[in-house]
Design a protein around this motif. Structure first.
Motif, PDB file in Angstrom:
ATOM      1  N   GLN A  97       7.829   1.997   5.415  1.00 22.18           N
ATOM      2  CA  GLN A  97       8.751   3.138   5.332  1.00 22.18           C
ATOM      3  C   GLN A  97       7.991   4.259   4.643  1.00 22.18           C
ATOM      4  OE1 GLN A  97      10.855   4.138   2.219  1.00 22.18           O
ATOM      5  NE2 GLN A  97      10.575   2.380   0.881  1.00 22.18           N
ATOM      6  N   SER A  98       8.327   5.501   4.979  1.00 18.62           N
ATOM      7  CA  SER A  98       7.682   6.653   4.353  1.00 18.62           C
ATOM      8  C   SER A  98       6.160   6.457   4.369  1.00 18.62           C
ATOM      9  CB  SER A  98       8.240   6.829   2.940  1.00 18.62           C
ATOM     10  OG  SER A  98       7.654   7.928   2.292  1.00 18.62           O
ATOM     11  N   ASP A  99       5.515   6.549   3.211  1.00 20.91           N
ATOM     12  CA  ASP A  99       4.046   6.408   3.173  1.00 20.91           C
ATOM     13  C   ASP A  99       3.628   5.044   2.641  1.00 20.91           C
ATOM     14  OD1 ASP A  99       4.802   6.707   0.530  1.00 20.91           O
ATOM     15  OD2 ASP A  99       3.072   7.919  -0.018  1.00 20.91           O
ATOM     16  N   GLU A 100       4.507   4.039   2.760  1.00 17.58           N
ATOM     17  CA  GLU A 100       4.148   2.727   2.216  1.00 17.58           C
ATOM     18  C   GLU A 100       4.266   1.607   3.228  1.00 17.58           C
ATOM     19  OE1 GLU A 100       7.345   2.162  -0.866  1.00 17.58           O
ATOM     20  OE2 GLU A 100       7.779   0.401   0.358  1.00 17.58           O
ATOM     21  N   TYR A 101       3.494   0.539   2.989  1.00 13.55           N
ATOM     22  CA  TYR A 101       3.584  -0.659   3.824  1.00 13.55           C
ATOM     23  C   TYR A 101       3.417  -1.885   2.959  1.00 13.55           C
ATOM     24  CZ  TYR A 101       4.588  -0.939   8.733  1.00 13.55           C
ATOM     25  OH  TYR A 101       5.275  -1.025   9.918  1.00 13.55           O
ATOM     26  N   LEU A 148       0.855  -1.186   0.000  1.00 15.84           N
ATOM     27  CA  LEU A 148       0.000   0.000   0.000  1.00 15.84           C
ATOM     28  C   LEU A 148       0.889   1.233   0.000  1.00 15.84           C
ATOM     29  CD1 LEU A 148      -2.441  -1.105   2.882  1.00 15.84           C
ATOM     30  CD2 LEU A 148      -2.557  -1.661   0.436  1.00 15.84           C
ATOM     31  N   ASP A 149       0.410   2.296  -0.613  1.00 12.39           N
ATOM     32  CA  ASP A 149       1.210   3.540  -0.666  1.00 12.39           C
ATOM     33  C   ASP A 149       0.271   4.740  -0.625  1.00 12.39           C
ATOM     34  OD1 ASP A 149       4.179   4.591  -1.820  1.00 12.39           O
ATOM     35  OD2 ASP A 149       2.468   5.870  -2.291  1.00 12.39           O
ATOM     36  N   GLY A 150       0.596   5.706   0.202  1.00 13.22           N
ATOM     37  CA  GLY A 150      -0.234   6.898   0.333  1.00 13.22           C
ATOM     38  C   GLY A 150      -0.336   7.670  -0.971  1.00 13.22           C
TER      39      GLY A 150
HETATM   40 MG    MG Z   1       5.680   6.161  -1.264  1.00 12.20          MG
END
Ligand code: MG
Ligand code: DGT
Ligand code: MG
Ligand code: MG
Ligand code: MG
Length: 251
Positions: free
Chosen positions: A74-78, A28-30
């Motif tokens: 990490q950052s906006d991802e899982y 998933l990524d924001g």
């Molecule tokens: Mg990202």
């Protein structure tokens, strides 16, 4: 009860079940988190509250789905790794991706205030998602290494970039120019020589992201499985030697 004459429409649905006996990775990524981070005044380059909220949302996903053996954020991802032999939702792709994304996204919103206390959420965030299948352990391990290597590259760049701006009074354009063509060693040198900063001493969560995994502990003489967050180096063989059991845990 007799079938209605409308029921034939079900035949239009297609079978999207995933190949058996392959690792299922859901990432998933924001969406537009560059803007979302600015709109919510995330600290640069890393906002610990935001990272912890991501970790907590992922934790709620692991709590609900025991077929997820391991995850990395990490950052906006899982990324979530489902056991090879998982039969969750009969391995139906859309069902897996949408429910896991939905559980994660709603948890992100639901627990927002737990991490951003007095800062209101200005609008509903949105996450995209994809599923990738990996046929063997080596591919899966390389996937995990790839995501963690990405943290390292981005974080070293971002840390140097924002240090040049916040402590070195450079404009973003000047900082970008300064860093163009530099390799990792150059960035480490800039931080050390000009700002007396040792990149190695930066928090592990920033440098390596977060791995969520299940550990078995003895509690009141009973074996109990708990979810732990670690910031180990997955690029080193040591991590996989010590944790290879994760990939072979029997249901
Ligand atoms: Mg990202
Ligand atoms: P996308 O994924 O194509 O919809 O676009 P973005 O903007 O989400 O881009 P992406 O996912 O490649 O990069 C993540 C962005 O999230 C990055 O540009 C900066 C932002 N971000 C993530 N974590 C933090 C943080 O801790 N602090 C700040 N200031 N920004 C962050
Ligand atoms: Mg993207
Ligand atoms: Mg994004
Ligand atoms: Mg239903």
């Amino acid at each position: 009860m007799a079938k209605s004459s409308f029921e034939y429409v079900k035949k239009f649905e297609h079978d999207d079940s995933l190949l058996p006996n392959t690792w299922i990775v859901i990432r998933l990524d924001g969406k537009c988190f560059h803007k979302f981070a600015d709109d919510h005044n995330f600290t640069k380059p890393n906002d610990l509250r935001a990272l912890k909220l991501m970790n907590y949302a992922a934790y709620t996903v692991l709590k609900e789905y025991s077929d997820i053996l391991l995850s990395f954020g990490q950052s906006d991802e899982y990324s979530f790794v489902l056991r090879k032999d998982s039969c969750l939702y009969k391995r139906r792709s859309a069902k897996l991706l949408t429910t896991i994304n939905s559980k994660f996204s709603s948890s992100y919103v639901f627990y927002w205030n737990k991490f951003f206390e007095h800062l209101p959420l200005k609008y509903p965030p949105c996450f995209d998602g994809r599923i990738v299948l990996y046929p063997c352990d080596e591919n899966l391990i390389d996937y995990m290494k790839w995501r963690q290597a990405d943290v390292h590259i981005n974080n070293l760049y971002n840390t140097t970039f924002w240090t040049l701006i916040l402590k070195g009074q450079l404009t973003p354009v000047q900082a970008e120019k300064r860093l163009s063509g530099t390799v990792s060693a150059d960035k480490n040198e800039i931080l050390f020589q000009e700002f007396n900063m040792n990149y190695n001493n930066e928090p592990e969560i920033f440098k390596r992201g977060t791995i969520l995994l299940r550990k078995s502990i003895l509690h009141n003489k009973v074996n109990k499985s708990i979810i732990v967050d670690v910031h180990d180096d997955m690029l080193k063989d040591k991590f996989w030697k010590e944790n290879i059991y994760i990939l072979s845990v029997k249901k």
